[in-house]
Design an enzyme around this catalytic site. Structure first.
Site, PDB file in Angstrom:
ATOM      1  N   ASP A  97     -78.488  30.490 -17.251  1.00 19.35           N
ATOM      2  CA  ASP A  97     -78.416  29.245 -16.495  1.00 19.35           C
ATOM      3  C   ASP A  97     -79.708  29.079 -15.713  1.00 19.35           C
ATOM      4  O   ASP A  97     -79.837  29.553 -14.587  1.00 19.35           O
ATOM      5  CB  ASP A  97     -77.199  29.261 -15.571  1.00 19.35           C
ATOM      6  CG  ASP A  97     -76.961  27.907 -14.931  1.00 19.35           C
ATOM      7  OD1 ASP A  97     -77.695  26.950 -15.267  1.00 19.35           O
ATOM      8  OD2 ASP A  97     -76.040  27.802 -14.099  1.00 19.35           O
ATOM      9  N   ALA A  98     -80.683  28.443 -16.369  1.00 17.20           N
ATOM     10  CA  ALA A  98     -81.975  28.215 -15.721  1.00 17.20           C
ATOM     11  C   ALA A  98     -82.278  26.718 -15.616  1.00 17.20           C
ATOM     12  O   ALA A  98     -83.253  26.336 -14.987  1.00 17.20           O
ATOM     13  CB  ALA A  98     -83.086  28.928 -16.486  1.00 17.20           C
ATOM     14  N   LYS A  99     -81.444  25.902 -16.246  1.00 13.66           N
ATOM     15  CA  LYS A  99     -81.558  24.432 -16.170  1.00 13.66           C
ATOM     16  C   LYS A  99     -82.999  23.969 -16.319  1.00 13.66           C
ATOM     17  O   LYS A  99     -83.517  23.201 -15.501  1.00 13.66           O
ATOM     18  CB  LYS A  99     -80.955  23.910 -14.870  1.00 13.66           C
ATOM     19  CG  LYS A  99     -79.452  24.168 -14.780  1.00 13.66           C
ATOM     20  CD  LYS A  99     -78.801  23.446 -13.621  1.00 13.66           C
ATOM     21  CE  LYS A  99     -77.319  23.702 -13.533  1.00 13.66           C
ATOM     22  NZ  LYS A  99     -76.939  25.088 -13.234  1.00 13.66           N
ATOM     23  N   ARG A 100     -83.638  24.402 -17.400  1.00 13.64           N
ATOM     24  CA  ARG A 100     -85.024  24.003 -17.611  1.00 13.64           C
ATOM     25  C   ARG A 100     -85.106  22.603 -18.200  1.00 13.64           C
ATOM     26  O   ARG A 100     -84.196  22.165 -18.908  1.00 13.64           O
ATOM     27  CB  ARG A 100     -85.720  25.001 -18.558  1.00 13.64           C
ATOM     28  CG  ARG A 100     -85.862  26.400 -17.972  1.00 13.64           C
ATOM     29  CD  ARG A 100     -86.589  26.371 -16.635  1.00 13.64           C
ATOM     30  NE  ARG A 100     -87.083  27.681 -16.259  1.00 13.64           N
ATOM     31  CZ  ARG A 100     -86.643  28.412 -15.236  1.00 13.64           C
ATOM     32  NH1 ARG A 100     -85.675  27.971 -14.465  1.00 13.64           N
ATOM     33  NH2 ARG A 100     -87.186  29.579 -14.958  1.00 13.64           N
ATOM     34  N   THR A 127     -79.224  26.752 -20.421  1.00 18.44           N
ATOM     35  CA  THR A 127     -78.905  25.426 -19.880  1.00 18.44           C
ATOM     36  C   THR A 127     -80.207  24.646 -19.700  1.00 18.44           C
ATOM     37  O   THR A 127     -81.221  25.183 -19.230  1.00 18.44           O
ATOM     38  CB  THR A 127     -78.168  25.519 -18.529  1.00 18.44           C
ATOM     39  OG1 THR A 127     -78.966  26.241 -17.584  1.00 18.44           O
ATOM     40  CG2 THR A 127     -76.815  26.199 -18.675  1.00 18.44           C
TER      41      THR A 127
END
Ligand SMILES: O=C(O)c1cc(=O)[nH]c(=O)n1[C@@H]1O[C@H](COP(=O)(O)O)[C@@H](O)[C@H]1O
Length: 281
Positions: A97-100, A127
């Site tokens: 979960d790094a939402k790049r 993510t």
């Protein structure tokens, strides 16, 4: 390195064998304190190791939240690398979960960091944010396909602020969130048993019957536990798509640590409630 079997197929099997629960590894400073750990790299490592030991051999997915590791700089990232590797070795799929989200060659570099097998932080899925335009994610889509990895694209997020962007109506009458879902459905068309390109759709959102959630891919559903949603909400929120839902619980499980069997017990309770809620839908 030979490519992995596609993420969607691996995830479907893991969900069928282990149930769909995803446990988050979110080492909040407040949780470190509750566990009697110092807010330092040693505390971070102990926390993360304990979660992996407790549940990586029994839940389908673990989702480390990168921010809590990045907070400690390079030594925090080293803990993250080790946690990902240990969780995968124990049989869990890891969603980073790094939402790049970025453009062109920069997005390609993020993809290399997380989706290229052999990279130190290689994860089964990542993510990503489509809010620089869904097409800006294409380097990550391409590398995920090549590697047998997956993506979870933020579509309808669990936080109340998300609506001002995601529910906004475009010139063609569709909402922004619905447009992201349509892109994912196109990405996953024809894939069996499940596509590798998932959507993030909050379990907190209530009735989503105006959205077409049939994207033939997984739906990562955060918001259960600390954010107020419960497993019993899942059928109402997701309808028939509930079969493809991967419900995430982070603090709702983690607050039961540091005792390994208490963590396991909490994860098993959520897993049982999810099983009961989705049975027969
Ligand atoms: O992508 C996510 O995982 C995510 C998307 C979203 O819409 N809402 C959301 O809460 N998350 C993440 O899911 C986790 C939820 O944690 P808890 O509220 O403690 O269960 C956190 O790691 C969030 O960053």
């Amino acid at each position: 390195m030979s490519p992995l079997e596609p993420f969607g197929a691996r995830l479907r099997r893991a969900m069928d064998e282990r149930g769909p629960l995803c446990v988050g590894i979110d080492p909040h400073a407040s949780l470190l304190a509750e566990w009697g750990l110092d807010d330092d790299v040693a505390g971070l490592e102990r926390f993360s190791r304990t979660v992996v030991e407790a549940v990586a051999d029994r839940v389908a997915v673990l989702k480390p939240q990168s921010a809590f590791f990045e907070r400690f700089g390079s030594r925090g990232l080293a803990v993250l690398e080790k946690s990902v590797q240990e969780a995968r070795a124990a049989g869990a799929l890891v969603v980073m979960d790094a939402k790049r989200g970025d453009i062109g060659s920069t997005m390609a570099a993020y993809a290399e960091a997380f989706l290229r097998p052999g990279a130190p932080l290689f994860s089964d899925a990542l993510t990503v944010s489509p809010y620089l335009g869904y097409g800006s994610l294409s380097p990550a889509v391409a590398l995920a396909r090549e590697s047998g990895a997956g993506l979870f694209v933020l579509a309808l997020t669990s936080n109340p602020e998300g609506g001002e962007v995601q529910h906004a109506v475009r010139a063609d009458g569709r909402t922004v969130g619905a447009t992201v879902l349509a892109h994912l459905a196109a990405e996953n068309a024809g894939e069996e048993p499940l596509g590798s390109f998932g959507a993030v759709v909050g379990a907190t959102l209530g009735d989503l019957s105006s959205y077409d959630l049939a994207v033939n891919g997984p739906l990562l559903a955060p918001g259960i536990g600390a954010q107020g949603a419960t497993p019993a909400d899942l059928p109402r929120v997701f309808g028939a798509a509930v079969r493809n839902v991967v419900p995430n619980v982070s603090r709702g499980v983690l607050r039961h640590g540091p005792d390994v069997s208490a963590l396991r017990g909490a994860a098993e309770r959520f897993a049982g409630e999810i099983r009961a809620a989705v049975a027969g839908v």
